[in-house]
Design a protein around this motif. Structure first.
Motif, PDB file in Angstrom:
ATOM      1  N   GLN A  25     126.206  68.768 108.808  1.00 32.65           N
ATOM      2  CA  GLN A  25     127.066  68.891 109.984  1.00 32.65           C
ATOM      3  C   GLN A  25     126.892  67.698 110.906  1.00 32.65           C
ATOM      4  O   GLN A  25     127.867  67.214 111.501  1.00 32.65           O
ATOM      5  CB  GLN A  25     126.767  70.186 110.733  1.00 32.65           C
ATOM      6  N   GLU A  80     137.591  75.017 111.302  1.00 30.69           N
ATOM      7  CA  GLU A  80     137.317  75.201 112.723  1.00 30.69           C
ATOM      8  C   GLU A  80     138.612  75.549 113.463  1.00 30.69           C
ATOM      9  O   GLU A  80     138.639  76.454 114.312  1.00 30.69           O
ATOM     10  CB  GLU A  80     136.707  73.933 113.306  1.00 30.69           C
ATOM     11  N   ASP A  83     139.736  79.165 112.501  1.00 29.89           N
ATOM     12  CA  ASP A  83     138.853  80.154 113.130  1.00 29.89           C
ATOM     13  C   ASP A  83     139.155  80.271 114.619  1.00 29.89           C
ATOM     14  O   ASP A  83     139.105  81.374 115.190  1.00 29.89           O
ATOM     15  CB  ASP A  83     137.389  79.758 112.938  1.00 29.89           C
ATOM     16  N   ASN A  84     139.478  79.158 115.252  1.00 28.30           N
ATOM     17  CA  ASN A  84     139.750  79.148 116.681  1.00 28.30           C
ATOM     18  C   ASN A  84     140.992  79.962 117.027  1.00 28.30           C
ATOM     19  O   ASN A  84     140.947  80.848 117.893  1.00 28.30           O
ATOM     20  CB  ASN A  84     139.907  77.700 117.153  1.00 28.30           C
ATOM     21  N   SER A 111     136.544  73.087 122.726  1.00 30.26           N
ATOM     22  CA  SER A 111     135.811  72.774 121.490  1.00 30.26           C
ATOM     23  C   SER A 111     136.715  72.145 120.441  1.00 30.26           C
ATOM     24  O   SER A 111     136.231  71.485 119.511  1.00 30.26           O
ATOM     25  CB  SER A 111     135.174  74.046 120.922  1.00 30.26           C
TER      26      SER A 111
END
Length: 219
Positions: A25, A80, A83-84, A111
Motif C-alpha cells: 500500500q 476505493e 467502496d466510497n 479521502s
C-alpha cells in the motif's frame, strides 16, 4: 539523552519491517503521487521507489514490473471509489433524493477528492495505451455506478412528476461530476471543493427542482 527522550525518538522512527500488505500500500500511494507529478507514461519504478523512500529492488520484489504496479494502483483506486459511493448510498436511507445526494457528495469525500488522486485518475483516463487496463478494472464498476444513478433518477421522476428521460438525466449528472474533476486538473484557477459540489448540485437542481436547490438537497 534521557530514557523518555530516547523512547520518544524511537516511537517517531518508522518501523524497519512492515507487513507485506502495508508495504504494498505504501508503494501504491507513492505511485499515485508520482503519476500526479510525472504522468502515466513517464512514471518509472525508480521514481516510485524514490517517492516512497525505498529501494528499487523492493518495488521489483512486490510488483515485478511497471505494468503490474500501475495495474494494481488502478485496481486500488477503482475499489476505493466503489467502496466510497456504495457505503454512502447504504448510509443515506430509503428516500431517493437523499440517496442521490449521497452519491453526488461521495465524489467529493476528502479521502477520494485529493489533487494526487484526481491527477492519477485523469492520467489513467487520458492514456490511450491503458484503455484495456481501465476497462478490465473499472468497466464493471462504472456500469454499477451508472445503473444505481439511473435507478434513483427513475424514482425521482416518478416521485416529482418530472418530464426528463431518467437515463439521460443520470448521464448528465455523471458527466457533470466527471467534468468538475477534469476542471480541477485543467483550469488555470481551480475552484475549491465547496464550489465543485455546488456545481454538481446546480445540475441536480435544474433536473429535479422539487428535490434540489442551488445549495443542494431540499429537506
Amino acid at each position: 539523552m534521557d530514557q523518555s527522550a530516547a523512547s520518544t525518538e524511537a516511537a517517531q522512527k518508522p518501523p524497519r519491517k512492515l507487513s507485506r500488505e502495508t508495504r504494498r500500500q505504501q508503494l501504491i500511494d507513492a505511485t499515485i503521487e508520482t503519476i500526479a507529478v510525472r504522468g502515466y507514461a513517464r512514471t518509472t519504478l525508480t521514481d516510485v521507489a524514490s517517492q516512497a523512500g525505498l529501494s528499487h529492488g523492493l518495488v521489483n520484489f512486490h510488483f515485478q514490473s511497471k505494468e503490474k504496479l500501475l495495474s494494481e494502483t488502478l485496481l486500488f483506486l477503482a475499489e476505493e471509489y466503489r467502496d466510497n459511493w456504495t457505503q454512502a448510498l447504504a448510509d443515506a436511507g430509503p428516500a431517493p433524493a437523499h440517496r442521490l445526494d449521497a452519491m453526488l457528495r461521495a465524489d467529493f469525500n476528502p479521502s477520494i477528492y485529493t489533487q494526487a488522486k484526481l491527477s492519477a485518475w485523469c492520467a489513467f483516463w487520458g492514456e490511450a495505451q491503458c484503455r484495456p487496463l481501465y476497462q478490465d478494472h473499472c468497466g464493471a464498476n462504472d456500469a454499477a455506478y451508472q445503473a444505481a444513478m439511473e435507478e434513483l433518477c427513475v424514482e425521482l421522476k416518478a416521485e416529482g412528476g418530472y418530464p426528463y428521460d431518467p437515463i439521460r438525466a443520470a448521464r448528465v449528472l455523471r458527466v457533470t461530476t466527471e467534468g468538475v474533476w477534469l476542471d480541477m486538473m485543467t483550469v488555470s484557477t481551480p475552484y475549491d471543493q465547496e464550489e465543485a459540489l455546488g456545481t454538481v448540485h446546480a445540475c441536480a437542481a435544474a433536473l429535479f427542482p422539487k428535490h434540489f436547490g442551488p445549495d443542494g438537497l431540499i429537506v
